[in-house]
Design an enzyme around this catalytic site. Sequence first.
Site, PDB file in Angstrom:
ATOM      1  N   THR A 100       6.569   8.960   5.457  1.00 20.17           N
ATOM      2  CA  THR A 100       7.713   9.038   4.541  1.00 20.17           C
ATOM      3  C   THR A 100       8.121  10.471   4.242  1.00 20.17           C
ATOM      4  O   THR A 100       9.307  10.770   4.112  1.00 20.17           O
ATOM      5  CB  THR A 100       7.355   8.333   3.212  1.00 20.17           C
ATOM      6  N   ASP A 144       5.848   6.262  11.882  1.00 15.98           N
ATOM      7  CA  ASP A 144       5.422   5.609  10.648  1.00 15.98           C
ATOM      8  C   ASP A 144       3.916   5.404  10.841  1.00 15.98           C
ATOM      9  O   ASP A 144       3.473   5.010  11.931  1.00 15.98           O
ATOM     10  CB  ASP A 144       6.129   4.256  10.537  1.00 15.98           C
ATOM     11  N   SER A 145       3.131   5.649   9.815  1.00 14.54           N
ATOM     12  CA  SER A 145       1.678   5.657  10.059  1.00 14.54           C
ATOM     13  C   SER A 145       1.113   4.272  10.334  1.00 14.54           C
ATOM     14  O   SER A 145      -0.057   4.150  10.703  1.00 14.54           O
ATOM     15  CB  SER A 145       0.925   6.340   8.924  1.00 14.54           C
ATOM     16  N   THR A 155       1.397   7.504   4.311  1.00 14.64           N
ATOM     17  CA  THR A 155       0.322   7.132   3.390  1.00 14.64           C
ATOM     18  C   THR A 155      -0.381   5.833   3.792  1.00 14.64           C
ATOM     19  O   THR A 155      -1.541   5.626   3.440  1.00 14.64           O
ATOM     20  CB  THR A 155       0.864   6.957   1.951  1.00 14.64           C
ATOM     21  N   THR A 205      -9.044   5.507  -0.614  1.00 11.27           N
ATOM     22  CA  THR A 205      -8.318   4.279  -0.312  1.00 11.27           C
ATOM     23  C   THR A 205      -6.912   4.437  -0.878  1.00 11.27           C
ATOM     24  O   THR A 205      -6.746   5.035  -1.943  1.00 11.27           O
ATOM     25  CB  THR A 205      -9.033   3.094  -1.002  1.00 11.27           C
ATOM     26  N   THR A 257     -18.529  -4.426   0.364  1.00 10.98           N
ATOM     27  CA  THR A 257     -17.960  -5.243  -0.711  1.00 10.98           C
ATOM     28  C   THR A 257     -16.433  -5.169  -0.760  1.00 10.98           C
ATOM     29  O   THR A 257     -15.842  -4.119  -0.471  1.00 10.98           O
ATOM     30  CB  THR A 257     -18.533  -4.849  -2.091  1.00 10.98           C
ATOM     31  N   GLN A 258     -15.827  -6.279  -1.158  1.00  9.89           N
ATOM     32  CA  GLN A 258     -14.370  -6.295  -1.363  1.00  9.89           C
ATOM     33  C   GLN A 258     -13.976  -5.560  -2.648  1.00  9.89           C
ATOM     34  O   GLN A 258     -12.809  -5.262  -2.868  1.00  9.89           O
ATOM     35  CB  GLN A 258     -13.867  -7.746  -1.473  1.00  9.89           C
ATOM     36  N   CYS A 259     -14.948  -5.322  -3.523  1.00 13.54           N
ATOM     37  CA  CYS A 259     -14.631  -4.641  -4.795  1.00 13.54           C
ATOM     38  C   CYS A 259     -14.275  -3.181  -4.521  1.00 13.54           C
ATOM     39  O   CYS A 259     -14.981  -2.510  -3.762  1.00 13.54           O
ATOM     40  CB  CYS A 259     -15.836  -4.645  -5.728  1.00 13.54           C
TER      41      CYS A 259
HETATM   42  N1  ASP Z   1       5.277   3.579   5.923  1.00 11.56           N
HETATM   43  C1  ASP Z   1       5.028   4.961   5.563  1.00 11.56           C
HETATM   44  C2  ASP Z   1       3.940   5.494   6.477  1.00 11.56           C
HETATM   45  O1  ASP Z   1       2.800   5.253   6.247  1.00 11.56           O
HETATM   46  C3  ASP Z   1       4.622   5.064   4.135  1.00 11.56           C
HETATM   47  C4  ASP Z   1       4.400   6.463   3.630  1.00 11.56           C
HETATM   48  O2  ASP Z   1       4.369   7.433   4.331  1.00 11.56           O
HETATM   49  O3  ASP Z   1       4.239   6.615   2.408  1.00 11.56           O
HETATM   50  O4  ASP Z   1       4.243   6.153   7.437  1.00 11.56           O
END
Ligand code: ASP
Length: 348
Positions: A17, A61-62, A93, A170, A282-284
Site C-alpha cells: 500500500t 501486493d504482498s 502489510t 503478527t 496455539t491459536q491464542c
Molecule cells: N494489500 C496490501 C499489501 O499487503 C496491504 C498493505 O500494504 O497494507 O500489499
Amino acid sequence: MTSTHKPKILIIYTGGTIGMIENPETHALVPFDFDHLIDNVPKIKMLDYDIENFQFEHPIDSSEMNPTHWAEIARVIEDNYERVDGFVVLHGTDTMAYTASALSFMLANLNKPVIITGSQLPIGEVRTDGEENLITALQIAAATDANGSPVVREVAILFEHYLWRGNRCTKRSADNFNAFKSNNYPELARIGLGLHFNKESLWRSRTQNRPLRVEYNMDTNVMFLDLFPGINRNVVEHALATPGLKGIVLKTFGAGNAPGHDWFIDAVKRTVDKGVVVVNVTQCPNGCVHPQLYAAGVNLAKAGCISGHDITSEAAITKLMYLFGLGLRQEEVKKYMRRPLCGEISVD
Ligand code: ASP
C-alpha cells in the site's frame, strides 16, 4: 570528536500500500513505482543520509509474496551487505510478518539492521502513515551506539510507534495505523519524541562476528492445519495425506489442546511416523503451548507432535520451510524447532 560518516541506507521497495495509487477505472489500489513514492516524501532530503534504492521489477501486493521474492530481497541484502550501513524494506502489510520471519532465518549471522515497514494508507494520500513510517525506519536503520556499531542487528518491523522483532510479529489490524504487535515479546523500541531502544530486548548474536551467510532454499512442502470444534475425519485425513508433505503447523486451542478422538490422535501419529514434523502452536495471540497441562495436549505429545512453545504461526511455518530447505531430516528439524535460532521463541 564529530563523525563525518554519512549513514548509507539501501531501500528495497517490494510494493504494498505504501507505494500504491488508485486505478482510475476500478478505483482499486495497485502497486506503483519507487520514484512516485520518494517524490511524495520530500522530507527525506532533510536526513543527511546517502540513500540508494532497489525496486522489484514488478512491485507487488504482498499477498503475492513467496519464497522467490524472499530470495530476491535476501540476494540484494547479500550483494550490498558490506557497502551499506542498513536496509529498509518497503513491503505490504498483509504478509509482512511472514517475510520478516523468513528473512530472519535466511540471513544467518546478520549484524546490520533490516527494517521492514509499509503503511495502511498510500504515501501519496493527504493523510498517510507512510511518510512517518518510512522516515522513522530510515532513522532506525541509521542508528548507531557509542562505538559506532548498529543499534539494531536483526530483522525488525517498524510500524507507527513501535519497533518489533520481525519473527515475533503478527499483523493485528486491517484498519489501524498501529497494525502490528508482538504478543509474546517486548518491543525493541518505542517511538515517541525520540527513538527509545529497549536494550535488553535487542538481538545480540553469539556468532555476530561471523560473515553473513544467506540460505536461499525454502521448502514449501508445509502447511497449517487450523483446528475448530467439529473438524471432521475426512477433512483431517485428506489434509494429512497431502503428497510430499514434510511439516505441519497444527494450530490448537488454548494451551495446545486438540480433540482426543482416537481417529484424530491416530491420524497425527501416522503422519509423524511417516517422517512429517508436526508442531503444536496455539491459536491464542498471546501465551504459549503447555503440552503437559491438559490430557488433550498430552495426547498430542504422545502422538509425536512437538511444542512450538510461544512461536508465532508466521515464524513456525517459515522456520519449517527454512529447516527443510537446508535438507534436514525429521529428527534434526524437531531439534531445531525446539530451540531459538534468532530469538523467535522464549526458551534457551
Ligand atoms: N494489500 C496490501 C499489501 O499487503 C496491504 C498493505 O500494504 O497494507 O500489499
